[in-house]
Design a protein around this motif. Structure first.
Motif, PDB file in Angstrom:
ATOM      1  N   THR A  22       0.859  -1.440  -0.472  1.00 37.41           N
ATOM      2  CA  THR A  22      -0.094  -0.470   0.373  1.00 37.41           C
ATOM      3  C   THR A  22       0.456   1.409  -0.103  1.00 37.41           C
ATOM      4  O   THR A  22       0.687   2.572  -0.624  1.00 37.41           O
ATOM      5  N   GLN A  25       2.426   1.346  -3.176  1.00 41.14           N
ATOM      6  CA  GLN A  25       1.418   2.469  -4.470  1.00 41.14           C
ATOM      7  C   GLN A  25       0.977   3.462  -3.700  1.00 41.14           C
ATOM      8  O   GLN A  25       1.491   4.680  -4.904  1.00 41.14           O
ATOM      9  N   LYS A  26       1.230   4.169  -2.566  1.00 43.25           N
ATOM     10  CA  LYS A  26       0.622   5.333  -2.124  1.00 43.25           C
ATOM     11  C   LYS A  26       2.497   6.629  -3.381  1.00 43.25           C
ATOM     12  O   LYS A  26       1.651   7.410  -3.440  1.00 43.25           O
ATOM     13  N   GLN A  29       1.537   6.878  -6.634  1.00 44.34           N
ATOM     14  CA  GLN A  29       0.784   7.611  -7.022  1.00 44.34           C
ATOM     15  C   GLN A  29       1.496   9.244  -6.946  1.00 44.34           C
ATOM     16  O   GLN A  29       1.212   9.461  -7.691  1.00 44.34           O
TER      17      GLN A  29
END
Length: 146
Positions: A22, A25-26, A29
């Motif tokens: 997670t 992924q952040k 992003q």
């Protein structure tokens, strides 16, 4: 000994962050590049224009004001509505609203005006008003000759 413990803790935290899907992924992003917007009159890009999504979230109140002014949104003029998504700007807005409006202006998804969610009390009040309106209409039809 204390330094060694701190280093191990820091390394452990770094390892956990490196294996957290997670978190990765952040980070990916937030590293997304943003296409710069050019000023209509000069073709220049504002120096504070965010290059990535992370830079957008780090903009200060003063930088948001500068961007709105640079792109003719703070003081409306003949160029204000020639941009793809003009905004209504007010200097006394909170920073969250300024950021949302600039985000919408530069084309970020999710920066639209928030939709107000109705509470249960609001829904009950709307239903009560509708019922009263229907009853009034019914009595008007029945008693229209009187």
């Amino acid at each position: 000994m204390e330094n060694q413990t701190r280093r191990q803790t820091a390394m452990l935290g770094g390892r956990r962050a490196a294996t957290n899907a997670t978190f990765k992924q952040k980070l990916e992003q937030m590293a997304l590049p943003l296409a710069p917007l050019v000023q209509l009159t000069t073709g220049y890009i504002h120096p504070a224009f965010p290059g990535t999504l992370l830079n957008f979230w780090l903009l200060t109140d003063a930088q948001l004001e500068e961007l709105a002014h640079f792109y003719h949104q703070r003081t409306p003029c003949q160029y204000t509505f020639h941009y793809p998504c003009p905004i209504n700007w007010s200097s006394d807005m909170p920073i969250e609203e300024k950021r949302r409006k600039i985000g919408r202006f530069i084309g970020l998804r999710g920066c639209e005006s928030p939709v107000r969610m109705l509470t249960e009390a609001d829904i009950m009040e709307q239903a009560r008003r509708a019922r009263i309106s229907e009853e009034d209409e019914m009595w008007r039809r029945k008693l229209r000759w009187y």
